[in-house]
Design a protein around this motif. Structure first.
Motif, mmCIF file in Angstrom:
data_model
loop_
_atom_site.group_PDB
_atom_site.id
_atom_site.type_symbol
_atom_site.label_atom_id
_atom_site.label_comp_id
_atom_site.label_asym_id
_atom_site.label_seq_id
_atom_site.Cartn_x
_atom_site.Cartn_y
_atom_site.Cartn_z
ATOM 1 N N PRO A 163 40.352 35.230 55.327
ATOM 2 C CA PRO A 163 39.469 34.072 55.531
ATOM 3 C C PRO A 163 38.196 34.146 54.703
ATOM 4 C CG PRO A 163 39.455 35.483 57.477
ATOM 5 C CD PRO A 163 40.553 35.972 56.592
ATOM 6 N N LEU A 164 37.699 35.356 54.428
ATOM 7 C CA LEU A 164 36.537 35.464 53.552
ATOM 8 C C LEU A 164 36.855 34.904 52.174
ATOM 9 C CD1 LEU A 164 33.672 36.492 52.841
ATOM 10 C CD2 LEU A 164 34.755 38.669 52.211
ATOM 11 N N ALA A 165 37.988 35.276 51.629
ATOM 12 C CA ALA A 165 38.387 34.773 50.316
ATOM 13 C C ALA A 165 38.530 33.255 50.325
ATOM 14 C CB ALA A 165 39.693 35.430 49.883
ATOM 15 N N ARG A 166 38.985 32.704 51.432
ATOM 16 C CA ARG A 166 39.177 31.251 51.510
ATOM 17 C C ARG A 166 37.850 30.506 51.411
ATOM 18 N NH1 ARG A 166 38.638 27.062 54.815
ATOM 19 N NH2 ARG A 166 37.702 28.339 56.462
ATOM 20 N N VAL A 167 36.807 31.036 52.065
ATOM 21 C CA VAL A 167 35.544 30.300 52.112
ATOM 22 C C VAL A 167 34.642 30.580 50.918
ATOM 23 C CG1 VAL A 167 35.650 30.243 54.628
ATOM 24 C CG2 VAL A 167 34.268 32.012 53.501
ATOM 25 N N LEU A 168 34.938 31.599 50.124
ATOM 26 C CA LEU A 168 34.125 31.890 48.952
ATOM 27 C C LEU A 168 34.543 31.018 47.772
ATOM 28 C CD1 LEU A 168 33.746 35.777 48.913
ATOM 29 C CD2 LEU A 168 32.039 34.077 49.555
ATOM 30 N N LYS A 169 33.555 30.580 47.014
ATOM 31 C CA LYS A 169 33.824 29.822 45.796
ATOM 32 C C LYS A 169 34.428 30.742 44.728
ATOM 33 C CE LYS A 169 29.877 26.659 46.337
ATOM 34 N NZ LYS A 169 28.612 26.186 45.715
ATOM 35 N N PRO A 170 35.235 30.219 43.821
ATOM 36 C CA PRO A 170 35.639 31.029 42.666
ATOM 37 C C PRO A 170 34.400 31.520 41.918
ATOM 38 C CG PRO A 170 36.943 29.020 42.795
ATOM 39 C CD PRO A 170 35.844 28.877 43.818
ATOM 40 N N GLY A 171 34.373 32.796 41.605
ATOM 41 C CA GLY A 171 33.216 33.386 40.951
ATOM 42 C C GLY A 171 32.146 33.880 41.891
ATOM 43 N N ALA A 172 32.296 33.638 43.191
ATOM 44 C CA ALA A 172 31.300 34.095 44.171
ATOM 45 C C ALA A 172 31.261 35.617 44.208
ATOM 46 C CB ALA A 172 31.623 33.545 45.556
ATOM 47 N N ILE A 173 30.101 36.156 44.516
ATOM 48 C CA ILE A 173 29.893 37.598 44.578
ATOM 49 C C ILE A 173 29.987 38.085 46.023
ATOM 50 C CG2 ILE A 173 28.203 39.448 44.220
ATOM 51 C CD1 ILE A 173 29.494 38.394 41.652
ATOM 52 N N PHE A 174 30.663 39.210 46.199
ATOM 53 C CA PHE A 174 30.781 39.862 47.505
ATOM 54 C C PHE A 174 30.255 41.279 47.351
ATOM 55 C CE2 PHE A 174 33.972 42.039 50.552
ATOM 56 C CZ PHE A 174 33.088 41.955 51.610
ATOM 57 N N ARG A 175 29.170 41.598 48.069
ATOM 58 C CA ARG A 175 28.554 42.917 48.013
ATOM 59 C C ARG A 175 28.881 43.714 49.269
ATOM 60 N NH1 ARG A 175 22.273 41.832 46.086
ATOM 61 N NH2 ARG A 175 22.724 41.161 43.934
ATOM 62 N N VAL A 176 29.216 44.983 49.067
ATOM 63 C CA VAL A 176 29.499 45.898 50.170
ATOM 64 C C VAL A 176 28.658 47.150 49.981
ATOM 65 C CG1 VAL A 176 31.252 47.212 51.417
ATOM 66 C CG2 VAL A 176 31.873 45.042 50.298
ATOM 67 N N ALA A 177 27.903 47.537 50.999
ATOM 68 C CA ALA A 177 27.170 48.797 50.976
ATOM 69 C C ALA A 177 27.643 49.654 52.144
ATOM 70 C CB ALA A 177 25.662 48.556 51.082
ATOM 71 N N VAL A 191 40.088 45.161 49.183
ATOM 72 C CA VAL A 191 39.407 43.951 48.718
ATOM 73 C C VAL A 191 40.084 43.354 47.480
ATOM 74 C CG1 VAL A 191 37.222 43.014 47.863
ATOM 75 C CG2 VAL A 191 37.232 44.580 49.816
ATOM 76 N N PRO A 192 40.435 44.137 46.452
ATOM 77 C CA PRO A 192 41.104 43.528 45.291
ATOM 78 C C PRO A 192 42.452 42.890 45.618
ATOM 79 C CG PRO A 192 40.180 45.660 44.702
ATOM 80 C CD PRO A 192 40.094 45.553 46.200
ATOM 81 N N ARG A 193 43.073 43.283 46.708
ATOM 82 C CA ARG A 193 44.354 42.688 47.093
ATOM 83 C C ARG A 193 44.206 41.267 47.625
ATOM 84 N NH1 ARG A 193 47.333 47.541 50.576
ATOM 85 N NH2 ARG A 193 47.476 49.079 48.869
ATOM 86 N N HIS A 194 42.979 40.856 47.892
ATOM 87 C CA HIS A 194 42.750 39.569 48.537
ATOM 88 C C HIS A 194 41.945 38.619 47.662
ATOM 89 C CE1 HIS A 194 43.936 42.193 51.874
ATOM 90 N NE2 HIS A 194 44.385 41.087 52.428
ATOM 91 N N GLY A 195 42.140 38.725 46.358
ATOM 92 C CA GLY A 195 41.561 37.749 45.450
ATOM 93 C C GLY A 195 40.210 38.116 44.885
ATOM 94 N N PHE A 196 39.917 39.412 44.768
ATOM 95 C CA PHE A 196 38.634 39.864 44.242
ATOM 96 C C PHE A 196 38.854 40.860 43.113
ATOM 97 C CE2 PHE A 196 37.892 38.645 48.622
ATOM 98 C CZ PHE A 196 36.656 38.012 48.606
ATOM 99 N N HIS A 230 26.800 53.886 48.802
ATOM 100 C CA HIS A 230 27.587 53.310 47.718
ATOM 101 C C HIS A 230 27.364 51.801 47.728
ATOM 102 C CE1 HIS A 230 29.557 57.165 48.416
ATOM 103 N NE2 HIS A 230 30.134 57.077 47.242
ATOM 104 N N TYR A 231 27.252 51.237 46.543
ATOM 105 C CA TYR A 231 26.979 49.807 46.396
ATOM 106 C C TYR A 231 28.094 49.189 45.559
ATOM 107 C CZ TYR A 231 22.463 51.846 47.589
ATOM 108 O OH TYR A 231 21.460 52.578 48.179
ATOM 109 N N LEU A 232 28.961 48.454 46.211
ATOM 110 C CA LEU A 232 30.159 47.918 45.577
ATOM 111 C C LEU A 232 30.012 46.409 45.395
ATOM 112 C CD1 LEU A 232 32.763 49.830 47.792
ATOM 113 C CD2 LEU A 232 31.703 50.605 45.652
ATOM 114 N N THR A 233 30.303 45.948 44.195
ATOM 115 C CA THR A 233 30.171 44.526 43.871
ATOM 116 C C THR A 233 31.514 43.970 43.436
ATOM 117 O OG1 THR A 233 27.902 44.929 43.112
ATOM 118 C CG2 THR A 233 28.909 42.797 42.546
ATOM 119 N N PHE A 234 31.924 42.893 44.076
ATOM 120 C CA PHE A 234 33.185 42.230 43.768
ATOM 121 C C PHE A 234 32.924 40.771 43.421
ATOM 122 C CE2 PHE A 234 33.994 45.614 46.754
ATOM 123 C CZ PHE A 234 35.095 46.279 46.214
ATOM 124 N N ARG A 235 33.854 40.188 42.649
ATOM 125 C CA ARG A 235 33.775 38.778 42.324
ATOM 126 C C ARG A 235 35.063 38.095 42.762
ATOM 127 N NH1 ARG A 235 32.071 38.249 36.641
ATOM 128 N NH2 ARG A 235 34.176 39.007 36.166
#
Length: 237
Positions: A163-177, A191-196, A230-235
């Protein structure tokens, strides 16, 4: 309160974690009584929105880009970002009512007016957010659920990431610390398995905090106890 709590209208969703902590101070009770309703992002609850109709983000934030913070803890980061980005609207979701009360106090002190607060499970918010409506999302020091049998309770599982992937715009940034190495492993696996896509190119990209970062009380505790953030950045692809 800890453990598994069945959602009254969505019994297929278990919620694991604390909802209440220590007895609230009078000031915090007053924040909840007087400020919380006015900061509601819309009809999120199942009792008020049983059809799960999308909320109107344009009416909420006047057409501004919208960011989402999942589990804002005591609210330090959310209020910091709101103050630094007045042209953005930020929705925060947090079921732990003591943390909600702390956030409300910080909102008053900072006098920010570009925030909305949902005191509950972020999955209920996912239900009513329009598709591709969120420009940035934050998951900062989530509950690590360290025991292996509890790893399915972590946020970085399909129940949350789809559901997170569904509501994010294409190109949106997702940060995980996080300061938990196994949480890093599961995040990079799931996370990469779900469109990031993970944006790191060099070790500094996950070892150094983001340029607009403010260290939270959870991070300070991790550092005192010798754990490495750790600071992880996904798009969103």
């Amino acid at each position: 309160m800890t453990g598994s709590n069945k959602h009254p209208q969505a019994p297929w969703r278990n919620f694991y974690g604390r909802i209440h902590g220590k007895t609230l101070r009078d000031a915090h009770k007053e924040f909840l009584d007087t400020d919380l309703d006015a900061l509601s992002p819309g009809k999120v609850g199942w009792d008020e929105n049983p059809d799960r109709a999308p909320i109107d983000l344009k009416a909420l934030f006047g057409g501004r880009d919208v960011w989402l913070e999942v589990g804002f803890g005591g609210g330090e980061h959310m209020v910091h970002q709101a103050a630094q980005n007045p042209d953005v609207g930020i929705i925060g979701c947090e079921p732990f009512i003591n943390g909600v009360a702390m956030l409300l106090g910080k909102i008053r002190q900072a006098e920010v007016d570009n925030v909305a607060v949902h005191p509950g499970d972020v999955r209920d918010m996912f239900d009513v957010l329009p598709e591709a409506s969120i420009s940035r999302a934050f998951l900062l020091y989530p509950d690590p659920w360290p025991k292996k049998r509890h790893h399915r309770r972590r946020f970085v599982t399909p129940d949350h990431l789809e559901p997170l992937a569904r509501v994010l715009k294409p190109g949106a940034i997702f940060r995980v610390a996080t300061d938990i190495p196994d949480y890093v492993r599961q995040t990079l696996e799931q996370v990469p398995r779900h469109g990031f896509e993970w944006l790191a190119e060099h070790p500094e990209d996950w070892r150094q905090p983001w340029g607009d970062w403010i260290s939270t009380r959870y991070e300070q505790k991790a550092l005192r106890e010798g754990r490495t953030p750790h600071y992880l950045t996904f798009r969103r692809v």
